[in-house]
Scaffold this motif. Structure first.
Motif, PDB file in Angstrom:
ATOM      1  N   LEU A  76     -49.206   2.546  -7.742  1.00 52.81           N
ATOM      2  CA  LEU A  76     -50.451   3.849  -7.598  1.00 52.81           C
ATOM      3  C   LEU A  76     -50.245   4.008  -5.743  1.00 52.81           C
ATOM      4  CD1 LEU A  76     -52.241   5.414  -9.114  1.00 52.81           C
ATOM      5  CD2 LEU A  76     -53.819   3.817  -9.520  1.00 52.81           C
ATOM      6  N   GLU A  77     -51.034   2.847  -4.974  1.00 52.44           N
ATOM      7  CA  GLU A  77     -50.909   3.516  -3.624  1.00 52.44           C
ATOM      8  C   GLU A  77     -49.861   3.917  -3.172  1.00 52.44           C
ATOM      9  OE1 GLU A  77     -52.366  -0.386  -1.988  1.00 52.44           O
ATOM     10  OE2 GLU A  77     -54.339   0.053  -1.881  1.00 52.44           O
ATOM     11  N   ASN A  78     -48.466   3.350  -3.172  1.00 54.30           N
ATOM     12  CA  ASN A  78     -47.545   4.528  -2.399  1.00 54.30           C
ATOM     13  C   ASN A  78     -47.130   5.248  -3.235  1.00 54.30           C
ATOM     14  OD1 ASN A  78     -46.658   1.884  -1.546  1.00 54.30           O
ATOM     15  ND2 ASN A  78     -45.770   1.484  -2.765  1.00 54.30           N
ATOM     16  N   ALA A  79     -47.325   5.795  -4.862  1.00 55.38           N
ATOM     17  CA  ALA A  79     -47.702   6.934  -5.250  1.00 55.38           C
ATOM     18  C   ALA A  79     -48.334   8.040  -4.456  1.00 55.38           C
ATOM     19  CB  ALA A  79     -47.911   7.107  -6.541  1.00 55.38           C
ATOM     20  N   ARG A  80     -49.752   7.239  -4.207  1.00 55.12           N
ATOM     21  CA  ARG A  80     -50.634   8.440  -3.634  1.00 55.12           C
ATOM     22  C   ARG A  80     -50.909   8.432  -2.356  1.00 55.12           C
ATOM     23  NH1 ARG A  80     -56.055   5.678  -6.476  1.00 55.12           N
ATOM     24  NH2 ARG A  80     -56.153   6.714  -8.475  1.00 55.12           N
ATOM     25  N   ARG A  81     -49.687   8.120  -2.026  1.00 56.29           N
ATOM     26  CA  ARG A  81     -49.695   8.074  -0.064  1.00 56.29           C
ATOM     27  C   ARG A  81     -48.006   9.287  -0.114  1.00 56.29           C
ATOM     28  NH1 ARG A  81     -47.541   3.478   1.278  1.00 56.29           N
ATOM     29  NH2 ARG A  81     -49.761   2.173   0.520  1.00 56.29           N
ATOM     30  N   THR A  82     -47.269   9.399  -1.447  1.00 53.49           N
ATOM     31  CA  THR A  82     -45.784  10.340  -1.608  1.00 53.49           C
ATOM     32  C   THR A  82     -46.440  11.464  -1.798  1.00 53.49           C
ATOM     33  OG1 THR A  82     -45.248   7.818  -1.513  1.00 53.49           O
ATOM     34  CG2 THR A  82     -43.984  10.260  -2.582  1.00 53.49           C
ATOM     35  N   ALA A  83     -47.630  11.434  -2.214  1.00 51.88           N
ATOM     36  CA  ALA A  83     -48.449  12.136  -3.004  1.00 51.88           C
ATOM     37  C   ALA A  83     -49.240  13.500  -2.093  1.00 51.88           C
ATOM     38  CB  ALA A  83     -49.548  12.327  -4.027  1.00 51.88           C
ATOM     39  N   GLN A  84     -49.797  12.460  -0.820  1.00 50.75           N
ATOM     40  CA  GLN A  84     -49.936  12.740  -0.131  1.00 50.75           C
ATOM     41  C   GLN A  84     -49.756  14.069   1.684  1.00 50.75           C
ATOM     42  OE1 GLN A  84     -53.100  10.272   0.827  1.00 50.75           O
ATOM     43  NE2 GLN A  84     -54.026  10.782  -0.967  1.00 50.75           N
ATOM     44  N   ARG A  85     -48.096  12.984   1.500  1.00 48.59           N
ATOM     45  CA  ARG A  85     -47.361  13.701   2.546  1.00 48.59           C
ATOM     46  C   ARG A  85     -46.362  15.049   2.068  1.00 48.59           C
ATOM     47  NH1 ARG A  85     -42.997   8.996   3.152  1.00 48.59           N
ATOM     48  NH2 ARG A  85     -43.203   9.057   1.195  1.00 48.59           N
ATOM     49  N   PRO A  86     -46.792  15.282   3.531  1.00 48.94           N
ATOM     50  CA  PRO A  86     -45.738  16.966   3.263  1.00 48.94           C
ATOM     51  C   PRO A  86     -43.764  16.898   3.015  1.00 48.94           C
ATOM     52  CG  PRO A  86     -46.100  16.695   5.604  1.00 48.94           C
ATOM     53  CD  PRO A  86     -47.103  15.600   5.073  1.00 48.94           C
ATOM     54  N   PRO A  87     -43.582  17.673   2.297  1.00 43.87           N
ATOM     55  CA  PRO A  87     -42.339  17.527   2.108  1.00 43.87           C
ATOM     56  C   PRO A  87     -41.486  17.682   2.651  1.00 43.87           C
ATOM     57  CG  PRO A  87     -43.079  19.569   1.479  1.00 43.87           C
ATOM     58  CD  PRO A  87     -44.180  19.197   1.877  1.00 43.87           C
ATOM     59  N   HIS A  88     -40.499  16.816   3.013  1.00 46.61           N
ATOM     60  CA  HIS A  88     -39.357  16.426   3.752  1.00 46.61           C
ATOM     61  C   HIS A  88     -39.043  18.464   4.597  1.00 46.61           C
ATOM     62  CE1 HIS A  88     -40.162  13.089   4.528  1.00 46.61           C
ATOM     63  NE2 HIS A  88     -39.243  12.450   3.571  1.00 46.61           N
ATOM     64  N   TRP A  89     -38.933  19.570   3.709  1.00 52.96           N
ATOM     65  CA  TRP A  89     -38.107  20.604   4.037  1.00 52.96           C
ATOM     66  C   TRP A  89     -38.585  21.687   3.135  1.00 52.96           C
ATOM     67  CZ3 TRP A  89     -37.766  23.248  -0.828  1.00 52.96           C
ATOM     68  CH2 TRP A  89     -37.423  22.538  -2.018  1.00 52.96           C
ATOM     69  N   SER A  90     -39.173  22.776   4.134  1.00 48.14           N
ATOM     70  CA  SER A  90     -40.343  24.126   3.247  1.00 48.14           C
ATOM     71  C   SER A  90     -38.729  24.895   2.470  1.00 48.14           C
ATOM     72  CB  SER A  90     -40.733  24.353   4.230  1.00 48.14           C
ATOM     73  OG  SER A  90     -40.232  25.424   5.630  1.00 48.14           O
ATOM     74  N   GLN A 139     -50.444 -11.598 -15.303  1.00 50.81           N
ATOM     75  CA  GLN A 139     -51.473 -10.832 -14.939  1.00 50.81           C
ATOM     76  C   GLN A 139     -51.943  -9.827 -13.839  1.00 50.81           C
ATOM     77  OE1 GLN A 139     -52.438  -8.978 -17.752  1.00 50.81           O
ATOM     78  NE2 GLN A 139     -53.982  -7.939 -16.135  1.00 50.81           N
ATOM     79  N   ARG A 140     -52.674 -11.313 -13.370  1.00 45.42           N
ATOM     80  CA  ARG A 140     -52.378 -10.985 -11.856  1.00 45.42           C
ATOM     81  C   ARG A 140     -51.274 -10.793 -11.191  1.00 45.42           C
ATOM     82  NH1 ARG A 140     -54.428 -15.695 -11.861  1.00 45.42           N
ATOM     83  NH2 ARG A 140     -52.536 -17.106 -10.726  1.00 45.42           N
ATOM     84  N   GLU A 141     -50.481 -11.317 -11.518  1.00 49.31           N
ATOM     85  CA  GLU A 141     -49.308  -9.899 -10.149  1.00 49.31           C
ATOM     86  C   GLU A 141     -48.786  -8.645 -11.044  1.00 49.31           C
ATOM     87  OE1 GLU A 141     -46.163 -12.907 -10.970  1.00 49.31           O
ATOM     88  OE2 GLU A 141     -46.238 -14.125  -9.850  1.00 49.31           O
ATOM     89  N   ARG A 142     -49.438  -8.630 -12.845  1.00 48.50           N
ATOM     90  CA  ARG A 142     -48.767  -7.378 -13.221  1.00 48.50           C
ATOM     91  C   ARG A 142     -50.372  -6.235 -12.210  1.00 48.50           C
ATOM     92  NH1 ARG A 142     -47.834  -9.263 -18.061  1.00 48.50           N
ATOM     93  NH2 ARG A 142     -50.060  -9.978 -18.552  1.00 48.50           N
ATOM     94  N   ALA A 143     -51.173  -6.656 -12.254  1.00 49.19           N
ATOM     95  CA  ALA A 143     -52.611  -5.758 -11.601  1.00 49.19           C
ATOM     96  C   ALA A 143     -52.142  -5.533  -9.915  1.00 49.19           C
ATOM     97  CB  ALA A 143     -53.279  -6.586 -11.348  1.00 49.19           C
ATOM     98  N   GLU A 144     -51.027  -6.479  -9.473  1.00 50.97           N
ATOM     99  CA  GLU A 144     -50.882  -6.128  -8.341  1.00 50.97           C
ATOM    100  C   GLU A 144     -50.087  -5.354  -7.730  1.00 50.97           C
ATOM    101  OE1 GLU A 144     -49.579  -9.988  -6.124  1.00 50.97           O
ATOM    102  OE2 GLU A 144     -52.338 -10.972  -6.845  1.00 50.97           O
ATOM    103  N   TYR A 145     -49.186  -5.394  -9.015  1.00 45.87           N
ATOM    104  CA  TYR A 145     -47.718  -4.241  -8.728  1.00 45.87           C
ATOM    105  C   TYR A 145     -48.308  -2.648  -8.993  1.00 45.87           C
ATOM    106  CZ  TYR A 145     -43.984  -1.729 -10.548  1.00 45.87           C
ATOM    107  OH  TYR A 145     -42.430  -1.295  -9.724  1.00 45.87           O
ATOM    108  N   PHE A 146     -49.263  -2.585 -10.177  1.00 43.08           N
ATOM    109  CA  PHE A 146     -50.055  -2.090 -10.438  1.00 43.08           C
ATOM    110  C   PHE A 146     -51.049  -1.238  -9.402  1.00 43.08           C
ATOM    111  CE2 PHE A 146     -53.561   0.918 -11.514  1.00 43.08           C
ATOM    112  CZ  PHE A 146     -53.209   2.033 -11.816  1.00 43.08           C
ATOM    113  N   VAL A 147     -51.049  -1.532  -8.566  1.00 49.42           N
ATOM    114  CA  VAL A 147     -52.109  -1.279  -7.557  1.00 49.42           C
ATOM    115  C   VAL A 147     -51.334  -0.686  -6.401  1.00 49.42           C
ATOM    116  CG1 VAL A 147     -54.139  -1.894  -5.570  1.00 49.42           C
ATOM    117  CG2 VAL A 147     -54.509  -2.588  -7.937  1.00 49.42           C
ATOM    118  N   THR A 148     -50.210  -1.855  -5.796  1.00 47.45           N
ATOM    119  CA  THR A 148     -49.555  -0.921  -4.811  1.00 47.45           C
ATOM    120  C   THR A 148     -48.676   0.388  -5.208  1.00 47.45           C
ATOM    121  OG1 THR A 148     -48.723  -3.454  -5.018  1.00 47.45           O
ATOM    122  CG2 THR A 148     -46.996  -2.100  -4.106  1.00 47.45           C
TER     123      THR A 148
END
Length: 65
Positions: free
Chosen positions: A43-57, A32-41
């Motif tokens: 989600l953080e990576n997804a949010r970080r990726t969504a905030q970056r501008p695309p590599h091309w326009s 359960q702890r490992e699943r929670a840590e994986y989820f948080v990680t």
């Protein structure tokens, strides 16, 4: 007064069962702890990726054609 052999066997079996249940519970809590840590990680990576501008326009893409 001491226990008879059948009572002693039952006591050992109960103790073994209790140990197995405790180990199982600990393993499930670890998972359960490992699943929670994986989820948080993730989600953080997804949010970080969504905030970056695309590599091309679109402008870059049309000039390459």
């Amino acid at each position: 007064m001491g226990m008879t052999e059948p009572q002693d066997n039952l006591a050992r079996e109960r103790e073994e069962i209790a140990n197995r249940v405790a180990n199982f519970k600990a393993t499930q809590e670890k998972f359960q702890r490992e699943r929670a840590e994986y989820f948080v990680t993730t989600l953080e990576n997804a949010r970080r990726t969504a905030q970056r501008p695309p590599h091309w326009s679109w402008n870059d893409r049309s000039s390459a054609l």
